[in-house]
Design an enzyme around this catalytic site. Structure first.
Site, PDB file in Angstrom:
ATOM      1  N   TYR A 243      61.283  25.496  34.336  1.00 55.36           N
ATOM      2  CA  TYR A 243      62.272  24.425  34.140  1.00 55.36           C
ATOM      3  C   TYR A 243      62.012  23.782  32.775  1.00 55.36           C
ATOM      4  CZ  TYR A 243      58.402  21.540  35.982  1.00 55.36           C
ATOM      5  OH  TYR A 243      57.188  20.957  36.196  1.00 55.36           O
ATOM      6  N   HIS A 291      56.850  25.433  31.219  1.00 53.24           N
ATOM      7  CA  HIS A 291      57.892  25.442  30.185  1.00 53.24           C
ATOM      8  C   HIS A 291      57.703  26.572  29.183  1.00 53.24           C
ATOM      9  CE1 HIS A 291      58.310  21.592  31.971  1.00 53.24           C
ATOM     10  NE2 HIS A 291      57.234  21.094  31.390  1.00 53.24           N
TER      11      HIS A 291
END
Ligand code: C5P
Length: 315
Positions: A243, A291
């Site tokens: 995400y 990430h």
């Protein structure tokens, strides 16, 4: 005789075309130019860039509100995956409670030729150290900071104003009465957390190291819509990484609520670690963890190169 009149007709036709072109040009000059905001340069000006168009989706709701709290099945599924296990919470009951406490309704939907809103998005990168960007950052209408990035003691480099601070429970920090708390809900429980801060005072998951209390103005709470977070992940990052980072979400958020965006404090150290301007702790490599930092950074650079944002790279 016939030849002569054909030539004359051709000349007449040419003259007519030229007159039409001049008139068209004149009409175009006289028309008010299509200004998207009142700043000298606006983010949405010249909005024909296919790269930008392919990513930027204006109808995606930025904030969660009573009116848009129906979460689509795709987003619900994505959100569940993010938190690692299915959620048993009753989302509509949580949303009802949320908006009995916090402001509801359309926020910042006043874009138009009369508005010029300049925004500084301030990430926490160590490249801010020694940058002397403080006064420049403070000169923006909105100064949006995130997570624990402090100002006290770092004013010369990062400024002292904070109009908005984006956070989630694990990164929360006390803020003053004039600052908006922008909640980035990575989990359903994050919504319960913000309710617990101001109402029930009962943190929903006690065994984690969460601040049991934070100081913030209840009337300035804003909650990002999970649809918006998924949109950032899918449309801007093409699903790379689990995400998006808080910083990248807030960067795209600023594209939706501001007319001019300046970006500070984004960028890893040479060895790829995600260092901070305010501590010397061990930091994760920007491509490990949840990430994909390199993709976020390259997309940010691309926005800068396409004149959509101004990126200040520090030192
Ligand atoms: O570390 P933290 O998540 O609090 O930093 C806020 C944001 O700043 C990050 O989510 C990331 O987008 C950005 N950042 C960065 N380079 C760093 C540190 C942070 O781009 N070295």
């Amino acid at each position: 005789m016939v030849l002569c009149s054909t030539k004359r007709l051709q000349k007449l036709f040419l003259g007519l075309i030229i007159t039409c072109l001049v008139m068209l040009n004149h009409i175009q000059l006289d028309l008010p130019s299509k200004e998207t905001c009142a700043c000298v340069q606006c983010l949405m000006d010249g909005d024909v860039d296919p790269w930008f168009r392919e990513r930027y989706k204006s109808p995606v709701p930025v904030f969660l509100s009573r009116g848009n709290s129906e979460i689509s099945p795709n987003t619900w599924e994505w959100w569940q995956r993010l938190q690692g296990r299915p959620s048993k919470e009753n989302i509509s009951a949580i949303v009802q409670t949320l908006f009995s406490l916090f402001p509801d309704g359309e926020l910042y939907s006043d874009a138009g030729p009369r508005r010029c809103r300049t925004c500084a998005v301030v990430g926490n990168s160590g490249n801010l150290q020694g940058s002397q960007y403080g006064p420049l950052i403070d000169s923006h209408d909105f100064v949006i900071r995130m997570n624990r990035g402090p100002t006290a003691g770092f004013e010369k480099d990062v400024g002292s104003r904070t109009t908005h601070r984006a956070m989630y429970p694990e990164s929360a920090k006390d803020i003053d009465n004039s600052t908006h708390l922008v909640l980035v809900p990575f989990k359903v429980k994050d919504l319960q957390w913000v309710v617990s801060l101001f109402a029930t005072k009962d943190i929903p998951w006690a065994n984690q190291k969460l601040k049991p209390k934070i100081q913030a103005n209840k009337d300035k709470v804003m909650i990002l819509n999970p649809e918006f977070i998924r949109y950032v992940h899918e449309s801007w990052l093409k699903k790379q990484g689990l995400y998006p980072s808080t910083g990248f979400i807030i960067l795209v958020f600023s594209l939706h609520i501001c007319d001019q965006v300046s970006v500070f404090g984004f960028g890893a150290k040479e060895d790829g670690t995600w260092h901070h301007y305010y501590d010397k702790k061990y930091h994760l490599h920007f491509n490990r963890g949840n990430h994909k930092g390199s993709n976020e950074y390259n997309t940010t650079l691309e926005l800068h190169q396409r004149n959509k944002i101004q990126m200040y790279k520090g030192w």
